[in-house]
Design a protein around this motif. Structure first.
Motif: not given
Length: 493
Positions: A177-178, A188-192, A197-199, A148-150
């Motif tokens: 990822l930032f 873009k990096m999250m998708e790749r 991102e919500g974590l 639920k969280r990172i």
């Protein structure tokens, strides 16, 4: 007011409390175990880390009488996933842990290295958080699905103290990822890489008040219920703040590894990041960055040297620093040492590079070799210093912190090779002091991080370079500059 800097390391946690002038009011330390296995896996137990963190805060507050604000400096890249009950789902993998390298190489195929550098400010490498995230997602899918969280170490501690999840820009940037230009998570990096991102925690500038300690934690630890929790920062820029941020000065952390951490305005060009391996890491305000020019074989190399060349003395009473400093050769050596035990840092980022010595003869003593090792460590960082200067980052002096800064001969070699004044600090805990300075700004005692750093940091001593050694070391540096390439071409590095 009293401000607490938490220094979250890979082997333990230290809490140091300072007053508004940077004078130490109290400190406490607890070690925790790093778990190793034959395959090189390196993990920390997040529950033990949190338990020891609470212990040092409780002890430091008793000694100081009061803590008004707290911020943490932490090692980068490492993180922990929490489930819906805020329980850790796995061990904390530190950056040298090889888990995830295979997954990262596979997932990053087709992504230009310059794109990673342009968005993330990072050279292409499997050492960042993304590798471990991909490992968990692909090989521990059941655990990943429960996350639920990172949280990175900094925001894990902040979240456990306050219930507020926020991470500073510098630590967030170690994820790959930032977006270091906009200081936001990169969609873009999250998708790749297929990461949600919500974590992640909300990114904030270092020194932002993210909340107040929860009543339950305040009661457990005996700290004031009004104690503010302030966003901390990556450990190397924390040390840079602790050195005072003097104009033209560069922080040099001499611990297990060695790292030069200059603070500058602007960002390196993507091609330069790829070529030199020097990142651009955002710090406490827009447009301000640091980089990490490092050698992972610093203190660990000295420990290995003593175990190998002073085995009897080390077995009898620990590393014999006094013996070797009493017999330290006065003149520079003819030895050239490549100081890599397990790969190089910047600029080569060569995981296969190894320790090597040239120029030894029958006349060479172990004391000569000791000086040669120190010269090699300094010459290696001089490579990075030249690259920084070429990027327009000034270096007019070095401020050294960490265990290595206690060695006067080592500092003198550093001054002589680099031909720069080398200073030390009265406070040995520069990272914790840097966090205390962030707290002092957050609570309005100082108007800027620079003002707080300049007022709270105090120098102890300065060594000037020996001008007689300038030409010798200039020639030696030119020889050292080619050593790695020659060894690599010969298959011996």
């Amino acid at each position: 007011m009293n401000f607490c800097g938490l220094d979250m390391g890979t082997s333990g946690v230290k809490a140091v409390v300072f007053d508004e002038k940077g004078l130490r009011a109290a400190d406490a330390y607890r070690a925790y175990e790093t778990e190793y296995d034959p395959d090189g896996l390196r993990g920390l137990d997040p529950r033990e880390m949190w338990k020891k963190t609470k212990e040092v805060l409780r002890e430091a507050c008793v000694k100081a009488g009061r803590i008004d604000a707290l911020a943490a400096a932490s090692f980068g890249e490492a993180f922990v996933m929490l489930d819906e009950k805020d329980e850790p789902l796995h061990d904390i993998m530190i950056f040298t842990d090889p888990r995830g390298e295979e997954e990262f190489i596979s997932a990053s195929r087709g992504i230009p290295h310059e794109e990673i550098a342009r968005v993330c400010g990072l050279p292409f490498s499997p050492t960042y958080s993304i590798s471990k995230l991909l490992y968990l997602k692909r090989r521990r899918a059941e655990l990943y699905g429960r996350a639920k969280r990172i949280l990175f170490i900094e925001d894990y501690v902040g979240y456990m103290l306050s219930g507020s999840a926020a991470v500073d820009y510098s630590v967030a940037s170690r994820s790959m990822l930032f977006n270091v230009r906009s200081c936001t998570w990169s969609g873009k990096m999250m998708e790749r890489f297929g990461i949600e991102e919500g974590l992640f925690s909300r990114p904030v500038p270092a020194g932002t008040v993210i909340g107040t300690v929860s009543p339950a934690v305040a009661a457990e630890l005996g700290v004031p219920e009004t104690m503010k929790i302030v966003a901390g920062i990556h450990d190397q820029p924390a040390s840079a703040i602790g050195t005072g941020l003097g104009k033209g000065s560069v922080a040099c952390s001499m611990g297990t590894s060695e790292c030069l951490t200059p603070i500058f305005t602007g960002i390196f060009e993507p091609a330069d990041i790829v070529r030199n391996g020097l990142s651009s890491e955002p710090v406490w305000e827009a447009g301000k960055y640091c980089t990490l020019a490092y050698n992972p074989s610093c203190g660990v190399l000295i420990e290995w040297f003593f175990r190998t060349f002073a085995a009897a003395e080390t077995a009898a009473g620990g590393p014999p620093f006094a013996l070797f400093e009493e017999n330290f050769p006065e003149k520079p050596t003819r030895l050239t040492v490549q100081p890599y035990l397990a790969g190089s840092g910047t600029p080569y980022l060569d995981t296969h590079a190894r320790f090597a010595v040239t120029g030894a003869g029958l006349e060479t003593t172990r004391f000569d070799l000791y000086r040669g090792v120190l010269e090699g460590l300094v010459l290696d960082q001089y490579l990075n210093l030249e690259l920084l200067c070429a990027q327009g980052v000034p270096a007019e002096s070095l401020i050294c912190v960490g265990g290595g800064s206690k060695s006067r001969p080592w500092l003198q070699v550093k001054a002589d090779v680099m031909q720069l004044p080398v200073s030390t600090l009265l406070c040995s805990e520069a990272g914790a002091l840097g966090c205390a300075a962030l707290c002092a700004v957050a609570l309005g005692v100082y108007g800027s991080v620079e003002e707080a750093a300049g007022s709270m940091s105090h120098r102890a001593d300065t060594l000037e370079p020996n001008r007689e050694h300038r030409e010798f070391y200039k020639e030696k540096f030119e020889e050292y500059r080619t050593l790695h390439a020659r060894l690599k071409a010969g298959g011996d590095c």
